[in-house]
Design a protein around this motif. Structure first.
Motif, short mmCIF file in Angstrom:
data_model
loop_
_atom_site.label_atom_id
_atom_site.label_comp_id
_atom_site.label_asym_id
_atom_site.label_seq_id
_atom_site.Cartn_x
_atom_site.Cartn_y
_atom_site.Cartn_z
N GLU A 564 0.80 -1.23 0.00
CA GLU A 564 0.00 0.00 0.00
C GLU A 564 0.83 1.29 0.00
O GLU A 564 0.43 2.30 -0.56
CB GLU A 564 -0.90 -0.04 1.25
N ARG A 565 2.03 1.24 0.63
CA ARG A 565 2.81 2.49 0.75
C ARG A 565 3.27 3.02 -0.61
O ARG A 565 3.72 4.16 -0.71
CB ARG A 565 4.01 2.30 1.68
N PHE A 566 3.17 2.19 -1.66
CA PHE A 566 3.57 2.63 -3.00
C PHE A 566 2.40 3.16 -3.84
O PHE A 566 2.57 3.47 -5.00
CB PHE A 566 4.27 1.49 -3.76
N LYS A 567 1.24 3.26 -3.21
CA LYS A 567 0.06 3.71 -3.95
C LYS A 567 0.23 5.17 -4.37
O LYS A 567 0.51 6.03 -3.55
CB LYS A 567 -1.19 3.57 -3.07
N ALA A 568 0.10 5.41 -5.68
CA ALA A 568 0.21 6.79 -6.19
C ALA A 568 -1.13 7.51 -5.99
O ALA A 568 -2.18 6.86 -5.98
CB ALA A 568 0.57 6.76 -7.67
N PRO A 569 -1.11 8.83 -5.83
CA PRO A 569 -2.37 9.57 -5.64
C PRO A 569 -3.34 9.35 -6.81
O PRO A 569 -2.95 9.42 -7.97
CB PRO A 569 -1.91 11.04 -5.59
N GLU A 570 -4.59 9.05 -6.47
CA GLU A 570 -5.64 8.80 -7.48
C GLU A 570 -5.78 9.97 -8.46
O GLU A 570 -6.04 9.79 -9.65
CB GLU A 570 -7.00 8.58 -6.79
N ALA A 571 -5.62 11.18 -7.93
CA ALA A 571 -5.83 12.39 -8.74
C ALA A 571 -4.96 12.40 -10.00
O ALA A 571 -5.31 13.05 -10.99
CB ALA A 571 -5.56 13.63 -7.90
N PHE A 572 -3.86 11.66 -9.97
CA PHE A 572 -2.95 11.68 -11.12
C PHE A 572 -3.55 11.02 -12.36
O PHE A 572 -3.07 11.23 -13.47
CB PHE A 572 -1.60 11.06 -10.75
N ASN A 573 -4.58 10.19 -12.15
CA ASN A 573 -5.26 9.59 -13.31
C ASN A 573 -5.88 10.67 -14.20
O ASN A 573 -6.01 10.50 -15.40
CB ASN A 573 -6.36 8.62 -12.85
N VAL A 606 -3.07 23.18 -14.57
CA VAL A 606 -2.97 21.92 -13.81
C VAL A 606 -3.72 22.04 -12.49
O VAL A 606 -4.37 21.09 -12.04
CB VAL A 606 -1.49 21.54 -13.56
N TYR A 607 -3.60 23.19 -11.85
CA TYR A 607 -4.25 23.39 -10.55
C TYR A 607 -5.76 23.17 -10.65
O TYR A 607 -6.38 22.52 -9.81
CB TYR A 607 -3.94 24.78 -9.99
N GLN A 608 -6.34 23.73 -11.69
CA GLN A 608 -7.78 23.61 -11.91
C GLN A 608 -8.15 22.14 -12.17
O GLN A 608 -9.11 21.62 -11.60
CB GLN A 608 -8.19 24.48 -13.10
N LEU A 609 -7.35 21.50 -13.03
CA LEU A 609 -7.60 20.10 -13.39
C LEU A 609 -7.59 19.21 -12.15
O LEU A 609 -8.40 18.30 -12.00
CB LEU A 609 -6.55 19.63 -14.40
N LEU A 610 -6.65 19.47 -11.25
CA LEU A 610 -6.50 18.64 -10.04
C LEU A 610 -7.29 19.18 -8.85
O LEU A 610 -7.18 18.66 -7.73
CB LEU A 610 -5.02 18.51 -9.66
N ASN A 611 -8.03 20.27 -9.10
CA ASN A 611 -8.86 20.89 -8.06
C ASN A 611 -8.03 21.33 -6.84
O ASN A 611 -8.31 20.98 -5.70
CB ASN A 611 -9.96 19.90 -7.63
N ILE A 612 -6.95 22.07 -7.15
CA ILE A 612 -6.02 22.53 -6.10
C ILE A 612 -6.10 24.05 -5.96
O ILE A 612 -6.12 24.78 -6.95
CB ILE A 612 -4.56 22.15 -6.47
N GLN A 613 -6.12 24.49 -4.71
CA GLN A 613 -5.94 25.92 -4.42
C GLN A 613 -4.49 26.08 -3.97
O GLN A 613 -4.14 25.68 -2.85
CB GLN A 613 -6.88 26.36 -3.27
#
Length: 711
Positions: A564-573, A606-613
């Motif tokens: 599990e520790r190698f799980k990449a963030p889902e948002a990267f899909n 990219v920020y908008q796509l990943l929903n990041i402020q």
């Protein structure tokens, strides 16, 4: 005819009828000439003998070794220095000897064949004239900065007088080496001749007497160098450039500038005193100690065969499967460095053309810079050929596979090679993450299957991981290690497990950088923070460079095999869905398309796509520690599981494979400098704050309990 020959342990003075004596340097029990502190008395004695003999009208200094003039000083002597003063004394002693050579009333000529580096070039510059052979291995340079040092035996004072201020700064601040023709053009040597007449040409030059020399400089350079305001401008610009590149992590370059400046402003005697003082101080720095450790480690590794007592089989021809960037790079280092013919197989002509273009572009650069003749380039290009089938593969000794990460494709290629190539051919896979035992699962001869993992770009990155699965024969390991060395690589032998070593320690580092980004830290802040820490590029920029899609393919393999520790963030899909693969598709975290878009500015969409402020609340220290300590933790796991053989291999793998900051010595030396308990405490704190993937591994906790170090 020679007479009155007197043997000193490493120095022989040979008087000749012409009146020109020859001083031969041939260091006993060394394959290359290196200067040692214990030579001082011997050199002083021979210089006194020359001064007292009026029949000697000139002196030629040359090497008794066929492979080198003098490759530098023996840096092991620096480890014996307990204080900066002791180290400064070594520098002062070298300065004193070279001053005596320079002050000889007779003409002194250095006859240079092979590497003339560091203390070797300082010796040559103390001579009144220099002749170099045009041999392919003749290079001149002062690479001390790469060991966190400066040239301590007069180099900072003599080089500017020969090649000018700007050229000398460039050479000393980068460790750049000049080939004979470049050295002639810059004024570092007076003549370049075929090796067969080197001594004859040097003797002739000595007979012609001392010459008043003038530095050949372009008008603007001369104007800048000849007045204090111009020099200030040059020094200020050099200082600014150094600070921008080193981020304050390497003290040697600024000390080099200061030593040269002292010579110009206060005279050579003062310049030498400043040089010796700075040399002594630098020897005692942690940065230099770590850079010297890397030097010793790589020197040791060059002597290792991968399997003790097993000799490598000859590799005279190779095949490469796949003409992409990796295949093209592998073909280049095999033909150019290892000097073997290469046969590339691809499924279409475009792949073969791309692979050939890879070699052509690199060789053409050499032709344009006059490092190589066009005829040599054509001869070199003829060593690489292409095919769409297996014609020309029947006599290859090794096949290196460089196709995309697909297990069934790689397995079918093993079968193809066993059918189309001779008995005993080695199949080496350049997979970055798939276990080799799986690639070899259907092989008739699994003992011939091995991993040979390169890093991109292949022509520049020095590391190769050699991955043996449980059925790989010792002979296959030894042969692959030897061939990787011929390609110019530093190979480390690692155990067969998903991600091997380098990608396994890199994945948690990059994943955590992604988590930090998703928590609202700006992309450029994360990257600049890690560059300041000492990495060549930041982790987000690295994803763009390597390919976001590559990371997306590797992560599930690592997670499935290692947890599990190698799980990449889902948002990267979302990035893959938006066709953001990085630099190669001109669409990633940074801008590559449009006016002035050169990959330096962040693509704000990219920020908008990943929903990041993007708000940036974390400190630089926090960002660095969260990412790097995960890498350290995983490196300790790899050592505990036997993935790497020792901490030394782990440090070299991280530095040469992913650019871990060299001045920190690698993850294991960095762990030692912090202390295992400190690292456990920090990881535990992060575990409570950010999640279980920060849990310190058992081996690290045990180290902390027992107060153990890696070295």
């Amino acid at each position: 005819m020679m007479e009155n020959m007197e043997q000193l342990s490493s120095f022989t003075l040979e008087r000749q009828d012409s009146g020109i004596a020859q001083l031969k340097i041939d260091v006993v029990s060394e394959t290359m000439n290196v200067l040692k502190a214990e030579f001082l008395d011997e050199i002083s004695n021979v210089l006194n003998e020359i001064k007292s003999d009026s029949t000697i009208k000139g002196l030629v200094v040359y090497s008794g070794k066929s492979n080198s003039f003098v490759a530098g000083a023996d840096i092991t002597m620096l480890d014996k220095c307990e204080t900066a003063e002791q180290a400064a004394e070594i520098a002062s002693s070298g300065q004193m000897i070279f001053n005596q050579i320079e002050q000889l009333k007779i003409p002194v000529v250095a006859a240079i064949n092979g590497p003339c580096l560091g203390g070797g070039l300082e010796l040559a510059m103390a001579c009144h004239m220099r002749v170099a052979s045009d041999a392919g291995n003749t290079v001149l340079g002062l690479p001390e900065v790469q060991l966190g040092l400066l040239p301590g035996s007069g180099g900072t004072q003599r080089l500017p007088k020969l090649v000018g201020l700007q050229k000398s700064l460039d050479m000393m601040l980068t460790g750049k080496q000049l080939r004979p023709k470049q050295a002639l053009k810059s004024g570092l040597v007076d003549d370049v001749v075929p090796r067969s007449i080197l001594l004859e040409a040097a003797t002739k030059l000595a007979l012609s007497g001392k010459k008043k020399r003038k530095t050949k400089l372009p008008f603007i350079e001369k104007a800048l160098q000849s007045n204090p305001w111009g020099r200030k401008l040059v020094f200020d610009q050099a200082t600014k450039t150094v600070k921008g590149k080193t981020k304050g992590n390497y003290p040697a370059p600024l000390k080099i500038i200061d030593s040269i400046r002292a010579g110009f402003e206060k005279g050579t005697a003062k310049g030498l005193a400043v040089e010796a003082k700075h040399f002594g101080d630098l020897v005692q720095t942690n940065e230099s100690a770590q850079l010297r450790n890397i030097f010793f480690a790589t020197t040791e590794m060059k002597k290792e065969s991968g399997v003790e007592g097993v000799n490598a089989e000859p590799v005279d021809r190779i095949g490469v499967l796949g003409g992409g960037l990796m295949g093209g790079g592998i073909a280049y280092v095999s033909s150019n460095n290892a000097k073997v013919p290469v046969r590339i197989k691809d499924i279409n002509h475009t792949g073969i053309s791309n692979a050939l273009k890879y070699s052509f572009d690199l060789l053409n650069k050499k032709v344009k810079r006059r490092f190589m003749l066009k005829t040599q380039m054509q001869k070199q290009m003829n060593m690489v050929t292409g095919t769409l089938d297996y014609s020309g593969f029947s006599d290859v000794d090794m096949v290196i596979e460089a196709v995309f990460e697909d297990l069934s494709l790689k397995q079918s290629m093993v079968n193809d090679i066993e059918e189309n190539c001779k008995q005993g051919v080695i199949f080496a896979s350049n997979t970055s993450s798939l276990p080799i035992n799986q690639i070899a699962a259907n092989a008739k001869h699994p003992e011939n299957v091995i991993g040979l993992h390169y890093f991109s770009p292949v022509d520049k990155m020095p590391l190769a991981e050699i991955i043996a699965h449980d059925k790989t024969s010792d002979q296959t390991i030894a042969t692959t290690v030897a061939f990787a060395k011929r390609q110019g690589k530093t190979p480390i032998v690692v155990k067969d497990k998903a991600g091997f070593y380098v990608n396994r320690i890199l994945a948690p580092y990059v994943n955590e950088a992604a988590n930090i980004l998703l928590s609202g830290e700006p992309i450029d802040k994360i990257d600049s923070c890690m560059v300041k820490f000492g990495f060549p590029v930041g982790p987000i920029k690295l994803l763009d460079e390597v390919g976001i899609d590559i990371g997306a393919k590797i992560s599930p393999i690592l997670e499935a095999e290692l947890g599990e520790r190698f799980k990449a963030p889902e948002a990267f899909n979302k990035l893959i869905a938006d066709n953001r693969k990085g630099k190669k598709t001109n669409k990633g975290f940074y801008l590559y398309k449009g006016k002035g878009a050169n990959g330096k500015a962040v693509d704000e969409s990219v920020y908008q796509l990943l929903n990041i402020q993007a708000n940036g609340r974390l400190s630089s220290e926090d960002i660095a520690q969260r990412t790097v300590l995960l890498m350290v933790n995983e490196a300790v796991r790899c050592l505990d599981e036997g993935i790497i053989r020792n901490p030394r291999d782990g440090d070299i793998g991280a530095i040469f494979g992913i650019g871990f900051p060299p001045f920190l010595g690698g993850p294991f030396r960095y762990l030692d400098s912090l202390g295992a308990q400190t690292v456990v405490d920090r990881l535990t704190g992060y575990q409570q704050q950010y999640g279980e993937h920060f849990a310190p591994c058992d081996a690290l906790c045990k180290m902390a309990e027992n107060n153990e170090t890696c070295y």
